[in-house]
Design a protein around this motif. Structure first.
Motif, PDB file in Angstrom:
ATOM      1  N   PHE A  55       0.836  -1.189   0.000  1.00  0.00           N
ATOM      2  CA  PHE A  55       0.000   0.000   0.000  1.00  0.00           C
ATOM      3  C   PHE A  55       0.883   1.255   0.000  1.00  0.00           C
ATOM      4  CE2 PHE A  55      -3.160   2.861   2.055  1.00  0.00           C
ATOM      5  CZ  PHE A  55      -4.204   2.673   1.159  1.00  0.00           C
ATOM      6  N   TYR A  56       1.908   1.258   0.837  1.00  0.00           N
ATOM      7  CA  TYR A  56       2.853   2.372   0.902  1.00  0.00           C
ATOM      8  C   TYR A  56       3.563   2.560  -0.448  1.00  0.00           C
ATOM      9  CZ  TYR A  56       6.978   5.071   2.122  1.00  0.00           C
ATOM     10  OH  TYR A  56       7.966   6.019   2.138  1.00  0.00           O
ATOM     11  N   ASP A  85       4.565   5.421  -5.622  1.00  0.00           N
ATOM     12  CA  ASP A  85       4.589   5.364  -7.083  1.00  0.00           C
ATOM     13  C   ASP A  85       3.518   6.237  -7.734  1.00  0.00           C
ATOM     14  OD1 ASP A  85       6.656   3.555  -6.921  1.00  0.00           O
ATOM     15  OD2 ASP A  85       5.398   1.797  -7.294  1.00  0.00           O
ATOM     16  N   ASN A  86       2.389   6.447  -7.066  1.00  0.00           N
ATOM     17  CA  ASN A  86       1.242   7.068  -7.724  1.00  0.00           C
ATOM     18  C   ASN A  86       0.740   8.370  -7.119  1.00  0.00           C
ATOM     19  OD1 ASN A  86       0.392   4.910  -9.769  1.00  0.00           O
ATOM     20  ND2 ASN A  86       0.701   3.760  -7.892  1.00  0.00           N
TER      21      ASN A  86
END
Length: 111
Positions: free
Chosen positions: A97-98, A103-104
């Motif tokens: 999740f991290y 990345d996004n």
């Protein structure tokens, strides 16, 4: 990728969010991946959390047996928090999740 298709799966997802969906829950769990922490250590480490919210999140995580709370008979009492085996199983999920966020996160307008 599996989609949540039926009511039963949606209910399970809602239950998961009750446990780790609090504003501070994943931050607390993430910090505890590195080992046991005392209350004041957590309060200093979790950015922008107040005492009342930290107590609330810790109680919730302890209620669902994600963390354990150990009280030492000292004056004043010392309390130490650590992840249970159940909590440790969240490490790959929260790390993913991290990493997704790293990345996004900055692809969105206004960031």
């Amino acid at each position: 990728m599996n989609k949540i298709n039926n009511y039963e799966e949606q209910c399970a997802f809602q239950e998961i969010l009750k446990i780790i969906g609090g504003k501070w829950s994943m931050s607390i769990i993430y910090i505890l991946f590195s080992g046991k922490k005392r209350f004041n250590e957590l309060q200093r480490t979790v950015p922008h959390i107040n005492t009342r919210m930290l107590v609330k999140e810790l109680k919730n995580l302890a209620e669902y047996k994600i963390i354990s709370r150990k009280v030492f008979a000292t004056v004043p009492p010392t309390v130490e928090y650590s992840l249970t085996e159940k909590g440790k199983k969240l490490e790959p999920i929260i790390n993913d999740f991290y990493n997704w966020g790293v990345d996004n996160l900055y692809e969105y307008p206004g960031k």
